[in-house]
Write an enzyme that holds these catalytic residues in place. Sequence first.
Site, PDB file in Angstrom:
ATOM      1  N   LYS A  40      -9.599  -5.614  13.943  1.00  0.00           N
ATOM      2  CA  LYS A  40      -9.307  -6.078  15.298  1.00  0.00           C
ATOM      3  C   LYS A  40      -7.803  -6.066  15.508  1.00  0.00           C
ATOM      4  O   LYS A  40      -7.062  -6.739  14.793  1.00  0.00           O
ATOM      5  CB  LYS A  40      -9.873  -7.486  15.487  1.00  0.00           C
TER       6      LYS A  40
ATOM      7  N   LYS B  96     -12.147  -2.751  17.006  1.00  0.00           N
ATOM      8  CA  LYS B  96     -11.901  -3.269  18.349  1.00  0.00           C
ATOM      9  C   LYS B  96     -10.414  -3.238  18.650  1.00  0.00           C
ATOM     10  O   LYS B  96      -9.628  -3.671  17.801  1.00  0.00           O
ATOM     11  CB  LYS B  96     -12.417  -4.702  18.400  1.00  0.00           C
TER      12      LYS B  96
END
Length: 333
Positions: A204, A257
Amino acid sequence: MTHDRVAGPGRIRPRRLRRSALLRDLVAETRLDVARLIMPHFVLPAEGGEEPIPSMPGIARLGVADLVRRIEADRKLGIRAVLLFGLPEEGAKDAAGTSSADPRGAVPRAVRAVKRAMGADVLVITDVCLCAYTDHGHCGLLAGEEVDNDRTLGALAAMALGHAEAGADLVAPSDMMDGRVAAIRDGLDAAGMTGVGILSYAVKYASAYYGPFRDAAESAPRHGDRQGYQMDPRNAVEAVREALLDAAEGADMLMVKPALAYLDVIRRVRDATRLPLAAYNVSGEYAAVKAAAANGWLDEARIVRENLIAISRAGADVIITYHARDALGGKWL
Ligand code: PBG
Ligand code: ZN
């Protein structure tokens, strides 16, 4: 050797397989499958309510009963999996994010209600992170200005256990603390919840693409930013390191992400691990498409299809996207 009989054009003509829709479908390398889509939702700590999110047209924070109705309607379109984000009660935020572990909080309530209404007909995945519940807006407990990694792990494990006990199929930690997958796995196992899986936001990035989400979840940090725990967008080798670590700690699925600005990272992680890989087509990616489409600058249906194909072609097995409802309702896929 230009254009001689061997090198073509002549014998060898790739265009032959593009001549009709049926031929193109026959040889298409990438296919979008509704079974691989996950629709995110924001849940209010209330029975009813619908609060539109201005920076995410078409998405609203929903009370529990409204959420159940929405998920039932989406199920008829084919959406089989949801990712739930909760909001705390007014005034419940504190430094430790205490309300994140409240069994009567928005997410546990929603999980119980969705499972009561739909049972095994829908997969319920819950986001596990403290940022919507802390008064400072960081994803962990603070020591001074900095997030205290190890003190945060217990809070995350408690939150995840609450979601599992409510009936979540998978818990999805998004905090980026080191060692949280192991801590959550140990907490679940100690409570006998060995069957509940972990979808880890393993990779992330500290991204400006989360802006609209932070409006939706009211989770922006009050001071500083998340660069001390989320990944540096300049790094891709490190993504593989993060992915392998989470796999070793017991993650069942991994996530990269955001998705569209990190397609190379999706490919690297896909090639480095054996776990199913999800990619999160995040709020800012959604908002950018919606804004351009609302101005008539892009063809929304075609752009969404192309973006989801790109994410899939890069190697994502599963795609989390706010476009899921529009894409299926409009038969864009
Ligand atoms: C919370 C969390 C965020 C997102 C998912 N979980 C925001 C953040 O880390 O600041 C972003 C999702 C999106 O932008 O759609 N840790
Ligand atoms: Zn967070």
